[in-house]
Design a protein around this motif. Sequence first.
Motif, PDB file in Angstrom:
ATOM      1  N   GLY A  93       0.949  -1.539   0.306  1.00 22.31           N
ATOM      2  CA  GLY A  93      -0.237  -0.300   0.123  1.00 22.31           C
ATOM      3  C   GLY A  93       0.888   1.676  -0.107  1.00 22.31           C
ATOM      4  N   LEU A  94       1.971   1.228   0.943  1.00 24.26           N
ATOM      5  CA  LEU A  94       2.937   2.443   1.142  1.00 24.26           C
ATOM      6  C   LEU A  94       3.576   2.625  -0.104  1.00 24.26           C
ATOM      7  CD1 LEU A  94       4.339   1.951   4.779  1.00 24.26           C
ATOM      8  CD2 LEU A  94       2.625   3.880   3.948  1.00 24.26           C
ATOM      9  N   ARG A  95       3.695   1.506  -1.368  1.00 20.08           N
ATOM     10  CA  ARG A  95       4.404   1.716  -2.919  1.00 20.08           C
ATOM     11  C   ARG A  95       3.403   2.488  -3.224  1.00 20.08           C
ATOM     12  NH1 ARG A  95       8.769  -1.788  -3.876  1.00 20.08           N
ATOM     13  NH2 ARG A  95       8.959  -0.590  -6.503  1.00 20.08           N
ATOM     14  N   ALA A  96       2.399   2.120  -3.594  1.00 20.03           N
ATOM     15  CA  ALA A  96       1.521   2.494  -4.364  1.00 20.03           C
ATOM     16  C   ALA A  96       1.407   3.738  -3.900  1.00 20.03           C
ATOM     17  CB  ALA A  96      -0.155   1.315  -4.375  1.00 20.03           C
ATOM     18  N   GLN A 164      -4.478   6.679  11.499  1.00 15.11           N
ATOM     19  CA  GLN A 164      -4.402   8.630  11.505  1.00 15.11           C
ATOM     20  C   GLN A 164      -3.557   8.958  11.216  1.00 15.11           C
ATOM     21  OE1 GLN A 164      -7.190  10.608  10.513  1.00 15.11           O
ATOM     22  NE2 GLN A 164      -8.744   9.417  11.190  1.00 15.11           N
ATOM     23  N   ALA A 165      -2.561   8.632  12.023  1.00 13.71           N
ATOM     24  CA  ALA A 165      -0.921   8.638  11.690  1.00 13.71           C
ATOM     25  C   ALA A 165      -0.295   8.189  11.020  1.00 13.71           C
ATOM     26  CB  ALA A 165      -0.033   8.099  13.712  1.00 13.71           C
ATOM     27  N   LEU A 166      -0.334   7.171  10.597  1.00 15.12           N
ATOM     28  CA  LEU A 166       0.231   6.832   9.610  1.00 15.12           C
ATOM     29  C   LEU A 166      -0.213   7.469   7.794  1.00 15.12           C
ATOM     30  CD1 LEU A 166       2.289   4.088   8.411  1.00 15.12           C
ATOM     31  CD2 LEU A 166       0.403   3.055   7.704  1.00 15.12           C
ATOM     32  N   LEU A 173       5.449  13.472   4.437  1.00 14.91           N
ATOM     33  CA  LEU A 173       6.722  12.230   3.476  1.00 14.91           C
ATOM     34  C   LEU A 173       6.181  12.113   2.222  1.00 14.91           C
ATOM     35  CD1 LEU A 173       9.109  11.277   4.602  1.00 14.91           C
ATOM     36  CD2 LEU A 173       7.718   8.792   4.346  1.00 14.91           C
ATOM     37  N   ALA A 174       5.513  12.390   1.353  1.00 15.53           N
ATOM     38  CA  ALA A 174       5.190  12.631  -0.055  1.00 15.53           C
ATOM     39  C   ALA A 174       5.698  13.653  -0.789  1.00 15.53           C
ATOM     40  CB  ALA A 174       3.824  12.192  -0.151  1.00 15.53           C
ATOM     41  N   GLY A 175       4.452  14.729   0.489  1.00 13.90           N
ATOM     42  CA  GLY A 175       5.574  15.946  -0.311  1.00 13.90           C
ATOM     43  C   GLY A 175       7.198  16.375   0.131  1.00 13.90           C
ATOM     44  N   ALA A 189       8.800   4.567   0.844  1.00 12.04           N
ATOM     45  CA  ALA A 189       8.030   3.848   1.121  1.00 12.04           C
ATOM     46  C   ALA A 189       8.826   3.351   2.395  1.00 12.04           C
ATOM     47  CB  ALA A 189       7.554   2.505   0.298  1.00 12.04           C
ATOM     48  N   ALA A 190       9.700   2.566   2.008  1.00  9.07           N
ATOM     49  CA  ALA A 190      10.679   1.882   2.847  1.00  9.07           C
ATOM     50  C   ALA A 190      10.997   3.284   4.105  1.00  9.07           C
ATOM     51  CB  ALA A 190      11.894   1.774   2.559  1.00  9.07           C
ATOM     52  N   THR A 191      11.305   4.213   4.301  1.00 11.42           N
ATOM     53  CA  THR A 191      11.795   5.370   5.545  1.00 11.42           C
ATOM     54  C   THR A 191      10.160   5.724   6.340  1.00 11.42           C
ATOM     55  OG1 THR A 191      12.651   6.932   3.914  1.00 11.42           O
ATOM     56  CG2 THR A 191      11.597   7.781   6.276  1.00 11.42           C
ATOM     57  N   LEU A 192       9.084   5.550   5.270  1.00  7.54           N
ATOM     58  CA  LEU A 192       7.858   4.984   6.621  1.00  7.54           C
ATOM     59  C   LEU A 192       7.507   3.964   7.104  1.00  7.54           C
ATOM     60  CD1 LEU A 192       5.866   6.727   7.673  1.00  7.54           C
ATOM     61  CD2 LEU A 192       4.361   6.379   6.160  1.00  7.54           C
ATOM     62  N   MET A 193       7.400   3.048   6.514  1.00  8.33           N
ATOM     63  CA  MET A 193       7.661   0.983   6.582  1.00  8.33           C
ATOM     64  C   MET A 193       8.693   1.494   8.427  1.00  8.33           C
ATOM     65  SD  MET A 193       5.616  -1.038   6.390  1.00  8.33           S
ATOM     66  CE  MET A 193       6.098  -2.947   6.534  1.00  8.33           C
ATOM     67  N   ASN A 194       9.577   1.223   7.997  1.00  8.71           N
ATOM     68  CA  ASN A 194      10.860   1.240   9.160  1.00  8.71           C
ATOM     69  C   ASN A 194      10.315   2.188  10.432  1.00  8.71           C
ATOM     70  OD1 ASN A 194      12.685  -0.290   8.128  1.00  8.71           O
ATOM     71  ND2 ASN A 194      13.620   0.997   6.427  1.00  8.71           N
TER      72      ASN A 194
END
Length: 214
Positions: A93-96, A164-166, A173-175, A189-194
């Motif tokens: 989902g984050l990658r997408a 909500q936080a995610l 992070l996208a901006g 995506a990896a940054t947020l996943m970690n």
Amino acid sequence: MGAVKGKRMPRAVRERQMMDAAVRTFGQRGYRAASMDEIAELAGVSKPLVYLYLNSKEELFSACIRREARALVEAVRAGVEPGLPADGQLWAGLRAFFTHTAENPDGWAVLHRQARSHGEPFISEVVAMRDEIVAFVTGLIGAAAREAHRDPALVDRDVAGLAQALVGAAESLAGWANDTPGVSAKEAAATLMNFAWAGLENLMHARPWQPPEA
């Protein structure tokens, strides 16, 4: 003018051209600075034709928000494969999400910066999109948590705050990723996943962090 009239494009194609031009102009110039003349020129049509299809600049901007929001939600939903482990679904989902926002920076600027800064009716369109993504993420995390706890009664509200936080972190992070040269969608995506997964995994295995007692 004659060349424009001679194209005889289907209405759907003509509208898509105008919407593409509008998203690019609004995303790069901002809602207030963008002009209908500029959008018409970029789309290769006359300004009266833009007004014929969409009655006003406000209506055109709202249509852009709805289109870009729908595309983002569809991209996130399509990116998640049912049956994957919880971390695999979140990663997909984050990658997408980050792939879509990286490939459509003007659309993301319309949603994340322009629509939010100009009040109603625009912000309501963005809130509806965000609510849909939050609900989707809540469902993903909730289903994984219920499976890990083997408790079918575990309600989505228990993980709604995490969703909500995610989503909020993903938006910020996208901006940043779009404004920072060299940051790929995979890296974002990896940054947020970690950042997120260690806490989510602990929660799913009933190991939540607790504040120290006073």
